[in-house]
Design a protein around this motif. Structure first.
Motif, short mmCIF file in Angstrom:
data_model
loop_
_atom_site.label_atom_id
_atom_site.label_comp_id
_atom_site.label_asym_id
_atom_site.label_seq_id
_atom_site.Cartn_x
_atom_site.Cartn_y
_atom_site.Cartn_z
N ALA A 166 21.67 18.66 84.23
CA ALA A 166 20.87 18.20 83.56
C ALA A 166 19.59 17.54 84.47
CB ALA A 166 21.04 16.93 82.69
N GLN A 167 18.66 17.54 84.48
CA GLN A 167 17.53 16.69 85.07
C GLN A 167 17.15 15.49 84.32
OE1 GLN A 167 15.14 18.42 88.16
NE2 GLN A 167 15.98 20.18 87.47
N CYS A 168 16.00 15.97 83.33
CA CYS A 168 15.65 14.81 82.51
C CYS A 168 16.86 14.92 81.04
CB CYS A 168 14.25 15.09 81.72
SG CYS A 168 14.23 16.39 80.85
N GLY A 169 17.18 16.08 80.70
CA GLY A 169 18.10 16.25 79.84
C GLY A 169 17.95 16.53 78.75
N TYR A 170 16.42 16.31 78.39
CA TYR A 170 15.85 16.49 77.03
C TYR A 170 16.19 17.80 76.45
CZ TYR A 170 12.99 14.79 73.27
OH TYR A 170 12.26 14.14 72.09
N CYS A 171 16.12 18.96 77.47
CA CYS A 171 16.33 20.33 76.47
C CYS A 171 17.90 20.36 76.51
CB CYS A 171 15.66 21.20 77.62
SG CYS A 171 16.85 21.55 79.27
N ILE A 172 18.84 19.85 77.26
CA ILE A 172 20.12 20.11 77.19
C ILE A 172 20.95 20.19 76.05
CG2 ILE A 172 22.40 19.36 78.41
CD1 ILE A 172 20.25 20.70 80.30
N PRO A 173 20.75 19.09 75.02
CA PRO A 173 21.59 19.49 73.72
C PRO A 173 21.26 20.74 73.17
CG PRO A 173 20.74 17.25 73.98
CD PRO A 173 19.93 18.01 75.12
N LEU A 195 13.71 26.05 76.15
CA LEU A 195 12.88 26.05 77.49
C LEU A 195 13.28 24.94 78.06
CD1 LEU A 195 9.19 26.66 76.24
CD2 LEU A 195 10.68 28.06 76.89
N CYS A 196 13.37 24.91 79.54
CA CYS A 196 13.74 23.71 80.27
C CYS A 196 12.46 23.67 81.00
CB CYS A 196 14.95 23.85 81.18
SG CYS A 196 15.05 22.51 82.31
N ARG A 197 11.79 22.37 81.10
CA ARG A 197 10.54 22.08 82.08
C ARG A 197 11.05 21.56 83.29
NH1 ARG A 197 5.39 22.61 80.12
NH2 ARG A 197 5.07 22.39 82.48
N CYS A 198 12.24 21.16 83.56
CA CYS A 198 12.53 20.60 84.85
C CYS A 198 13.05 21.55 85.78
CB CYS A 198 13.58 19.76 84.58
SG CYS A 198 13.17 18.26 83.80
N GLY A 199 13.47 22.60 85.50
CA GLY A 199 13.97 23.56 86.15
C GLY A 199 15.43 23.77 86.41
N THR A 200 16.11 23.33 85.49
CA THR A 200 17.66 23.23 85.54
C THR A 200 18.37 24.44 85.30
OG1 THR A 200 17.08 21.03 84.56
CG2 THR A 200 19.56 21.64 85.12
N HIS A 201 17.69 25.63 85.09
CA HIS A 201 18.09 26.81 84.74
C HIS A 201 19.46 27.19 85.42
CE1 HIS A 201 13.88 26.67 83.89
NE2 HIS A 201 14.29 27.37 82.81
N SER A 232 6.27 17.67 80.12
CA SER A 232 7.61 17.33 79.95
C SER A 232 8.01 18.02 78.76
CB SER A 232 8.02 16.00 80.10
OG SER A 232 7.13 15.27 79.35
N ILE A 233 9.23 18.42 78.31
CA ILE A 233 9.80 18.73 76.90
C ILE A 233 9.61 17.70 76.02
CG2 ILE A 233 11.70 19.38 75.51
CD1 ILE A 233 11.08 22.11 77.17
N GLY A 234 10.09 16.35 76.51
CA GLY A 234 10.17 15.36 75.52
C GLY A 234 8.78 14.64 75.48
S1 FES Z 1 16.44 19.22 82.14
FE1 FES Z 1 14.46 18.54 81.61
S2 FES Z 1 13.70 19.78 80.36
FE2 FES Z 1 15.67 20.70 80.94
#
Ligand code: FES
Ligand code: FES
Lengths: 364, 166
Positions: free
Chosen positions: B96-103, B132-138, A346-348
């Motif tokens: 957003a999935q996890c949303g961590y990359c989103i901001p 980068l987005c690791r969740c695949g929200t592209h 994960s990115i986090g």
């Molecule tokens: S929404 Fe999870 S890393 Fe992009």
């Protein structure tokens, strides 16, 4: 996120905090499931297996509490990681409880309060937690209807649950909170639930915007990383250069005098540094990393032939699907497909916050 | 050392080592959650903020270089009760999935939309290449940025999402 001393404490906290709960006998609500009393000589039967994670946390009030003020709290041991389960599980609870999703306070993966459902992984959350919540919610609804039926002196079929109340056809009604107030429930769930029929669903199977997204796009606290406690220190781990590397030598004094450094922690091959501010911890971690010596060992399988390695690990061989008969006149093509072995990153980054409380309990 | 910073239009006095990257100051000193620590090494883009209109990796920029510059984080684009167009678009399209990359994605997009309120997919991909987005929200991220451009055009105020920093 509190960790109390042990399970018994946790239970008693939940049970002792008042609220839900519905103290009449379940057998009245589930007239279809009357186990005849066992003859006294028979040893007690093992408890019936319950659906989903209910099997591990068998009491309805582990999952759902209805408070005297008519507020509703629903618990899951699963964590929202971006899969949207906070919203999906909320939909399940709202549907079977016949309430609006906004009426539910939904608590996810809090070791002090929620059922322990282990890891949130493997696409198991809806299957295990969703099943538990759906059954618990349906049973709580049935209990509420049964209690209202008793109070009004009419059959449960004359009643319907709607918007946190039970309504009778003759106009009488009672709120969920009134129906449970002053009672202590701590009843075990039953194996069977009277679910709503799919045709009558209002929330499940209907799109509902993810409840966590607005906070995430506006900078509201949404992650463990966003917790800031009074006097909080920051730590960084000095990572080994490869799996199973052994820490043979490190120079603690390299970090000791650095600004903000509070302590260096070593436990076997684990090395970390604690500092007052985050970037001080990062700096000290980098310095310590330079001063650390590791003995590396080959422990990983041959990276150039992972498919063969994975086949050696195989546990279960089966047929995915089979249909028809292969005609003997046609050509037969056989092929083996492999794909790289992958694990999510994960990115986090992994992050945890711990707080030692004055009473000696540790909140993690 | 005391450093003065302007973040989302508000001046702040920070007591920090001047070599501290902006990210840690935003998160730890100013208690802003928007910029995220992903790698701390300039590789993921989750810490992206906008400085004087340009997308910048806040984990890489020492805070001493930022005196007198305009720093914008997603907190500067609107609030949960009154989201700006970019935030509205991400909520509307559930981007957003996890949303961590989103901001970080949003701040790169913000810098882009300030220059060009109707970017092509090519423009968006290029502007977000370092995120980068690791969740695949592209695909939803692309759609949300196009939508934000529309919302901003509809408001015919291309800068309207930069409320306090504008
Ligand atoms: S929404 Fe999870 S890393 Fe992009
Ligand atoms: S945290 Fe700055 S680029 Fe990853």
């Amino acid at each position: 996120m509190g960790i109390l001393k042990d399970e018994i404490t946790r239970r008693s906290v939940i049970a002792g905090a008042g609220g839900l709960v519905v103290s009449f006998s379940l057998s009245r609500a589930f007239a279809q499931a009357p186990a005849p009393p066992a003859p006294p000589t028979t040893p007690p039967a093992p408890p019936a297996s319950l659906p989903g994670s209910l099997d591990d946390d068998r009491f309805l009030d582990s999952w759902i509490r209805i408070n005297p003020d008519n507020s509703i709290t629903v618990f899951t041991g699963k964590a929202e990681l971006g899969q949207g389960i906070r919203t999906a599980l909320l939909q399940v609870a709202a549907e079977e409880l016949e309430v609006n999703p906004t009426e539910i306070e939904f608590i996810t993966a809090d070791t002090g309060r929620t059922p322990n459902e282990g890891f949130t992984a493997g696409s198991q959350s809806m299957q295990n937690s969703g099943t538990a919540i759906r059954n618990a919610a349906a049973q709580v609804r049935a209990l509420l209807l049964a209690e209202a039926a008793k109070r009004f002196g009419i059959a449960p079929t004359e009643l319907r649950a709607e918007n946190k109340s039970v309504l009778a056809k003759d106009g009488r009604s009672a709120t969920y909170g009134e129906l449970v107030s002053g009672q202590t429930l701590h009843v075990e769930a039953q194996p069977q639930s009277a679910f709503k029929q799919p045709g009558s669903f209002r929330v499940m199977g209907k799109p509902l915007p993810r409840v966590d997204i607005p906070a995430k796009v506006t900078g509201q606290p949404a992650y463990v990383h966003d917790l800031r406690l009074d006097g909080m220190l920051h730590a960084r781990v000095v990572r080994p250069p490869s799996p199973a590397a052994e820490l043979t030598e490190f120079d603690q004094s390299a970090a000791d005098g650095m600004p903000g450094v509070v302590s260096v922690v070593r436990d076997g091959n684990f090395l970390a540094v604690v500092a007052e501010k985050e970037f001080q911890a990062v700096n000290a971690m980098r310095t310590l990393a330079e001063a650390a010596r590791w003995q590396e060992r080959e422990t990983l399988p041959d990276q150039t032939d992972l498919p063969a390695e994975l086949q050696r690990l195989e546990r279960e061989v089966g047929t995915v699907a089979e249909a028809g008969v292969i005609s003997s006149s046609g050509k037969v093509f056989e092929a083996t497909y492999t794909r790289p072995y992958q694990i999510h990153g994960s990115i986090g980054p992994s992050c945890a916050v711990a707080q030692m409380k004055a009473d000696g309990t540790l909140d993690v | 050392m005391s450093i003065s910073l302007t973040v989302n239009g508000s001046p702040h006095q920070i007591d920090a080592d001047p070599s501290t990257p902006l990210l840690y100051v935003l998160r730890d000193d100013l208690a802003l959650n928007g910029a995220k620590y992903g790698c701390g090494l300039g590789q993921c883009g989750s810490c992206t903020v906008v400085v004087d209109g340009e997308a910048v990796l806040s984990c890489m920029v020492p805070v001493m270089l930022l005196e007198g510059r305009e720093i914008t984080t997603i907190e500067g684009l609107g609030t949960i009760d009154d989201p700006g167009p970019l935030q509205q678009a991400f909520i509307e399209l559930q981007a957003a999935q996890c949303g961590y990359c989103i901001p970080g994605m949003m701040m790169s997009a913000h810098a882009l939309l300030r220059r060009n309120a109707q970017p092509s997919d090519e423009d968006i991909r290029e502007a977000l290449a370092t995120n980068l987005c690791r969740c695949g929200t592209h695909m939803r991220i692309l759609a949300a940025i196009r939508r934000a451009g529309e919302l901003m055009k509809a408001a015919s105020l291309p800068e309207s999402d930069e409320r306090r920093a504008g």
